[in-house]
Design a protein around this motif. Structure first.
Motif, PDB file in Angstrom:
ATOM      1  N   CYS A 115       3.539  12.704  35.648  1.00 41.96           N
ATOM      2  CA  CYS A 115       3.387  13.456  36.905  1.00 41.96           C
ATOM      3  C   CYS A 115       2.076  13.079  37.598  1.00 41.96           C
ATOM      4  N   CYS A 119      -0.269  17.493  35.150  1.00 39.34           N
ATOM      5  CA  CYS A 119       0.682  18.198  34.283  1.00 39.34           C
ATOM      6  C   CYS A 119       0.845  19.653  34.729  1.00 39.34           C
ATOM      7  N   SER A 120       2.030  20.176  34.494  1.00 39.59           N
ATOM      8  CA  SER A 120       2.318  21.566  34.874  1.00 39.59           C
ATOM      9  C   SER A 120       1.753  22.577  33.872  1.00 39.59           C
ATOM     10  N   CYS A 127       7.236  21.887  31.213  1.00 35.58           N
ATOM     11  CA  CYS A 127       7.202  20.454  31.506  1.00 35.58           C
ATOM     12  C   CYS A 127       8.281  20.125  32.548  1.00 35.58           C
ATOM     13  N   ARG A 128       7.920  19.328  33.542  1.00 37.44           N
ATOM     14  CA  ARG A 128       8.865  18.982  34.614  1.00 37.44           C
ATOM     15  C   ARG A 128       9.906  17.964  34.153  1.00 37.44           C
ATOM     16  N   HIS A 129       9.568  17.182  33.160  1.00 38.89           N
ATOM     17  CA  HIS A 129      10.476  16.112  32.717  1.00 38.89           C
ATOM     18  C   HIS A 129      10.549  16.069  31.185  1.00 38.89           C
TER      19      HIS A 129
END
Ligand code: SF4
Length: 177
Positions: A115, A119-120, A127-129
């Motif tokens: 990202c 990071c989220s 986690c986005r992915h």
């Protein structure tokens, strides 16, 4: 930027003996706690799973190491950019291997940088992915320096001042069920 001479090296072993010889969870967790990625990137500790149980859930590991020989007069920024290229090549190669083996999992070198916006995790968001994010061998307690020496005969080298080391190495791999 072009990088000639990035080479992939490979080795196989079973995870039980790998863990016995090269994994020390508490020792490397202490180092992770000193890192800025600790608790700020989902690919890094602390984890919500037991690391030794994670290793035990796989039968074998196919180690893939990447080596890049620096050249006389190479700048540190150029060498650092080479590391990013090495990680891209290494990750892509491991993903190709893992795609042929259901249940397998790629372990990467270093923390997740997917990202670009960061990071989220610090935002308290998942986690986005999660399908693309990978843990590194070292974040799972693996002694990558010892692994590189044992399997590939390559000690980890460090640069001095503005001179990169003679070679750069990264280690990742694929865990097989
Ligand atoms: S994919 Fe994004 S959110 Fe997930 S660990 Fe990597 S940087 Fe963090």
């Amino acid at each position: 930027m072009e990088y000639k001479g990035i080479n992939i090296m490979e080795a196989d072993t079973d995870t039980a003996s790998f863990v016995n010889s090269f994994v020390e969870v508490e020792k490397f967790l202490a180092m992770c706690r000193e890192c800025r990625n600790y608790n700020t990137v989902w690919s890094c500790p602390p984890y919500d799973f037991n690391v030794l149980d994670r290793w035990a859930s796989f039968r074998a590991i196919h180690l893939t190491a990447c080596r890049y020989d620096t050249f006389e007069g190479e700048s540190v920024p150029h060498a650092v950019a080479a590391l990013a290229k090495m990680k891209e090549i290494l990750t892509g190669y491991c993903e190709e291997l893992a795609a042929r083996a259901p249940g397998s999992q790629v372990v990467s070198a270093g923390s997740c940088t997917i990202c670009s916006e960061g990071c989220s995790r610090p935002l308290g968001l998942p986690c986005r992915h999660p399908d693309r994010m990978k843990h590194s061998i070292e974040s799972l307690g693996g002694d990558v320096g010892a692994v590189m020496e044992h399997f590939f005969g390559l000690p980890v080298l460090w640069g001095v001042g503005d001179k990169p080391p003679a070679y750069l190495i990264l280690c990742g791999g694929v865990l097989y069920v």
